[in-house]
Write a protein that holds these residues in place. Structure first.
Motif, mmCIF file in Angstrom:
data_model
loop_
_atom_site.group_PDB
_atom_site.id
_atom_site.type_symbol
_atom_site.label_atom_id
_atom_site.label_comp_id
_atom_site.label_asym_id
_atom_site.label_seq_id
_atom_site.Cartn_x
_atom_site.Cartn_y
_atom_site.Cartn_z
ATOM 1 N N ALA A 150 70.192 40.430 4.229
ATOM 2 C CA ALA A 150 71.550 39.892 4.057
ATOM 3 C C ALA A 150 72.553 40.658 4.913
ATOM 4 C CB ALA A 150 71.941 39.955 2.579
ATOM 5 N N PHE A 207 75.087 38.927 7.639
ATOM 6 C CA PHE A 207 76.532 38.925 7.434
ATOM 7 C C PHE A 207 77.268 39.770 8.466
ATOM 8 C CE2 PHE A 207 75.410 38.365 2.716
ATOM 9 C CZ PHE A 207 75.146 37.024 2.918
ATOM 10 N N ILE A 217 75.997 32.451 3.834
ATOM 11 C CA ILE A 217 75.722 33.035 2.495
ATOM 12 C C ILE A 217 74.794 32.129 1.702
ATOM 13 C CG2 ILE A 217 76.769 33.615 0.279
ATOM 14 C CD1 ILE A 217 79.204 34.625 1.792
#
Length: 562
Positions: free
Chosen positions: A85, A89, A104
């Motif tokens: 993640a 991001f 997301i």
């Protein structure tokens, strides 16, 4: 109506109380009587506690291992998911960029397994700014993620820590326990939070199955141990029970009873030793019985054989005694002594013959309804001359009405004659009181004197043959020493009791108790054994010495007033 229901309720309570009392008494009796029951019960309780504790430890250990495996797996996934993640991001520098929300959502779907339609398994959530950002699976709105992520967990993760907790939520309409792990996800535009929510339903089911298996195994083990204890105890207790039954038969006179000897183990050795003991006892008892039979026969034969010379000597002695007035004083005195000793010798032979009949079991009770008041009067009249010579007065306490009982009047009169004669002889010149009483089931006569009394332990010897409290004491009545022994046998022949009480310096009291109807069983006596005027020694009992001659169970019912 209320009073009637109240009575019914009271009777019901009484019935339940009586039933509970009987059950408790039955259980207590079975517990005291059965060694096998005690061993099996103790084994069952001990094994249940041991197996129960072991099962708890095993089940707890299995649950801990399953939870630990689940935590290890979710930590590994959380670490990999946080790195993935963060890489996704970090492509964005501001939270307002248009593609960020799609990234997301895609990241959450990928971390959840790539199948957005799954309704079970791991639930993944990414949050930021204290709000739920994205949740997978998105097609499972029934999963309430908000309550599963507690405030304490969120604050710990927001502080930059990896934390976890176990929470309970709703999945598919059912409450399910979840293992919730959270980890911070640093980005260029701030910090997000990644949460893995792993349902523990499979682990709980596995732990429940393990607990059920352990419990079932424990129950089977406890039952097996109980059966094994019952079997082993039975193997040990059965020979003991056989030995007890054989011993009871031996004590009942069946001297040929023996135990079966099987094998060569300890129980076989016990049976062989028991049989050897029984054989030795049988041999000894038979020898003693033969000696006793020969002794009784010898006594009977001697008594009978002495009758003939005694008759001849009696005739010569009577002739000499009738002519004593013409003799010198010394010769006349010798004739009187010869006559007295012949009388005593004849009484001794009569008593020996009577004792031999009791020993041989030939004594027969000739019972008939008899008024005991005239019997007591006859006894006192016969002993009035002796009482006058020694200065003893005889007081009678008799009922105004006849005292009727089914007895052998000859034997009862002989018992009373012995008791009253002994009381007069040992009364030390003090009054002798004779009391006669009766109730619905028994009649009793007490003879009380105020002489030297009985020392402790002498009340157990007073009924022995030829026993005398003071061997140096001169007899006034010319007794043979067999009177009380014959009296005991007469009382037993009636099914009655002959009891003695005495204390040093306080005199003695003898009580004869007979059933009012021949063949009845005595339970109590209408007269007390311990005199009401017996003083109470300081710090000691009032009853002094006590001896009861009769059935063992009846002795315990003798009325002793302490």
């Amino acid at each position: 109506m209320a009073a009637r229901w109240l009575r019914v309720a009271r009777l019901l309570r009484r019935g339940l109380a009586a039933l509970a009392s009987r059950l408790t008494s039955g259980v207590h009796s079975a517990w005291r009587r059965s060694l096998q029951l005690r061993v099996v019960t103790i084994t069952l309780v001990a094994s249940s506690l041991l197996v129960g504790g072991f099962a708890y430890l095993i089940a707890d250990k299995i649950s801990g291992i399953l939870l630990e495996n689940a935590e290890t797996d979710v930590r590994s996934r959380l670490t990999n998911g946080s790195e993935y993640a963060s890489k996704q991001f970090n492509l964005y520098s501001r939270a307002e960029e248009a593609q960020l929300q799609d990234t997301i959502d895609g990241t959450v779907t990928y971390l959840a397994g790539g199948d957005p339609t799954q309704t079970s398994g791991v639930v993944v959530a990414i949050t930021g700014d204290n709000t739920i950002g994205s949740i997978a699976p998105r097609s499972s709105p029934e999963v309430e993620v908000g309550p599963l992520i507690g405030a304490e967990l969120r604050s710990s993760v927001a502080a930059g820590n990896v934390a976890h907790q176990i929470r309970t939520g709703v999945l598919g309409g059912q409450r399910t326990k979840y293992l919730v792990y959270g980890s911070p996800v640093p980005t260029r535009f701030g910090q997000l939070e990644l949460y893995y929510l792993v349902p523990l339903a499979r682990q709980d089911a596995t732990a429940a199955d393990a607990r059920a298996t352990v419990v079932a195994t424990g129950v089977a083990l406890v039952i097996l141990l109980s059966l094994l204890a019952a079997l082993v105890t039975r193997l040990v207790v059965t020979p003991v029970r056989v030995a007890a039954r054989t011993a009871q038969r031996l004590s009942a006179g069946l001297l040929d009873q023996r135990m079966a000897v099987n094998g060569e183990d300890d129980l076989a050795l016990l049976a062989a030793s028991f049989n050897q003991m029984a054989t030795n006892l049988q041999r000894q008892i038979l020898r003693l019985e033969e000696m006793s039979r020969l002794q009784r026969r010898f006594t009977s034969d001697v008594s009978h054989e002495l009758r003939t010379p005694l008759t001849t000597v009696r005739m010569a002695a009577d002739l000499i005694f009738s002519e004593r007035d013409g003799f010198d004083p010394a010769v006349a005195r010798s004739a009187e002594l010869l006559q007295a000793e012949l009388d005593r010798f004849e009484e001794l032979l009569t008593d020996l013959l009577e004792i031999s009949r009791f020993d041989a079991g030939f004594a027969v009770l000739d019972a008939e309804p008899t008024d005991l008041v005239p019997v007591v009067h006859r006894v006192t009249e016969r002993l009035a001359g002796l009482a006058e010579r020694v200065g003893v007065t005889i007081d009678l306490v008799l009922p105004d009405t006849p005292v009727i009982a089914e007895v052998d009047p000859r034997r009862v009169e002989r018992v009373l004659r012995n008791l009253v004669g002994n009381a007069v002889e040992h009364g030390e010149g003090r009054p002798v009181r004779i009391t006669l009483g009766m109730d619905e089931s028994a009649v009793a006569v007490t003879v009380r004197d105020h002489g030297v009394g009985l020392k402790p332990g002498e009340e157990k010897l007073v009924f022995n043959r030829f026993w005398r409290a003071d061997p140096s004491r001169a007899r006034q009545t010319g007794g043979t020493g067999l009177g009380l022994s014959i009296s005991v046998e007469d009382a037993r022949l009636h099914g009655g009791w002959l009891e003695a009480w005495g204390a040093p310096g306080q005199g003695a009291q003898f009580r004869l108790t007979l059933p009012a109807r021949a063949g009845d069983r005595l339970t109590t006596s209408p007269l007390r054994l311990v005199p009401a005027d017996a003083p109470v020694p300081f710090g000691g009992p009032r009853h002094g010495g006590l001896m009861a001659i009769g059935p063992v169970e009846d002795v315990g019912r003798a009325e002793v007033i302490s």
